[in-house]
Scaffold this active site. Structure first.
Site, PDB file in Angstrom:
ATOM      1  N   HIS A   8     -13.426 -80.030 -40.162  1.00 43.64           N
ATOM      2  CA  HIS A   8     -13.541 -78.925 -39.105  1.00 43.64           C
ATOM      3  C   HIS A   8     -12.357 -78.169 -39.130  1.00 43.64           C
ATOM      4  O   HIS A   8     -11.428 -78.485 -39.371  1.00 43.64           O
ATOM      5  CB  HIS A   8     -13.985 -79.801 -37.935  1.00 43.64           C
ATOM      6  CG  HIS A   8     -12.641 -80.820 -37.731  1.00 43.64           C
ATOM      7  ND1 HIS A   8     -12.592 -82.161 -37.976  1.00 43.64           N
ATOM      8  CD2 HIS A   8     -11.723 -80.827 -36.828  1.00 43.64           C
ATOM      9  CE1 HIS A   8     -11.550 -82.769 -37.744  1.00 43.64           C
ATOM     10  NE2 HIS A   8     -11.046 -81.945 -37.017  1.00 43.64           N
ATOM     11  N   HIS A  26     -10.829 -75.562 -36.273  1.00 42.76           N
ATOM     12  CA  HIS A  26     -10.449 -75.230 -34.861  1.00 42.76           C
ATOM     13  C   HIS A  26     -10.256 -73.960 -34.658  1.00 42.76           C
ATOM     14  O   HIS A  26      -9.456 -73.083 -35.461  1.00 42.76           O
ATOM     15  CB  HIS A  26      -9.252 -76.102 -34.356  1.00 42.76           C
ATOM     16  CG  HIS A  26      -9.094 -77.373 -34.479  1.00 42.76           C
ATOM     17  ND1 HIS A  26      -9.165 -78.387 -33.395  1.00 42.76           N
ATOM     18  CD2 HIS A  26      -8.827 -78.252 -35.598  1.00 42.76           C
ATOM     19  CE1 HIS A  26      -9.195 -79.622 -33.627  1.00 42.76           C
ATOM     20  NE2 HIS A  26      -9.061 -79.623 -34.857  1.00 42.76           N
TER      21      HIS A  26
END
Ligand code: AMP
Length: 136
Positions: free
Chosen positions: A99, A101
């Protein structure tokens, strides 16, 4: 790869505040934001992190990061964003599904940035040699 909380979000088994979706990626609000507007972008395919993801999927993730960053910034009247990603526990990764951010920053001075070590040209040169050797 082990199933993660993000796998459950992709399969809609867990609720999430989704802000963008395409064939390859999903973006949703972080449940524990560093700042308001903190958004996560993930691939739908379950890669652990930078060490196993393929070029095409990572490119799709970064395309989405680029596409939605202005909207994330403007949603909270921020001036800038951090684009950050942690890979393995030692680097702060807690969810083992890659992922990125997007963390809006309204102003400087509200956060402690990274420490800076004094420049050591000998050490830098030695490490650079090892990196070049590994890449070759
Ligand atoms: P990292 O520490 O880089 O692996 O970041 C994982 C992030 O996922 C953390 O910032 C968490 O707040 C966030 N997170 C964990 N569970 C959820 C969830 N169910 N929905 C949204 N964000 C989550």
């Amino acid at each position: 790869m082990e199933d993660t909380v993000f796998g459950k979000i992709i399969r809609r088994e867990l609720p999430a505040e989704i802000v963008y979706e395409d064939d390859e990626t999903l973006a949703f609000m972080n449940i524990e934001p560093v700042t308001p507007g903190h958004t996560l972008v993930i691939p739908k395919k379950p890669f652990r992190n930078i060490f196993d993801i393929d070029d095409e999927t990572l490119a799709a993730v970064m395309r989405t990061v680029r596409k939605i960053s202005p909207a994330v910034r403007d949603s909270v009247n921020a001036k800038g964003v951090h684009i950050n990603s942690n890979h393995e526990a030692e680097a702060g990764q807690t969810v083992f599904h890659l992922h990125v951010h997007i963390i809006p920053r309204v102003e400087r001075g509200t956060y402690a940035f990274w420490p800076k070590l004094p420049h050591d040209p000998v050490e830098a040169s030695e490490i650079a040699s090892r990196i070049r050797k590994e890449i070759a």
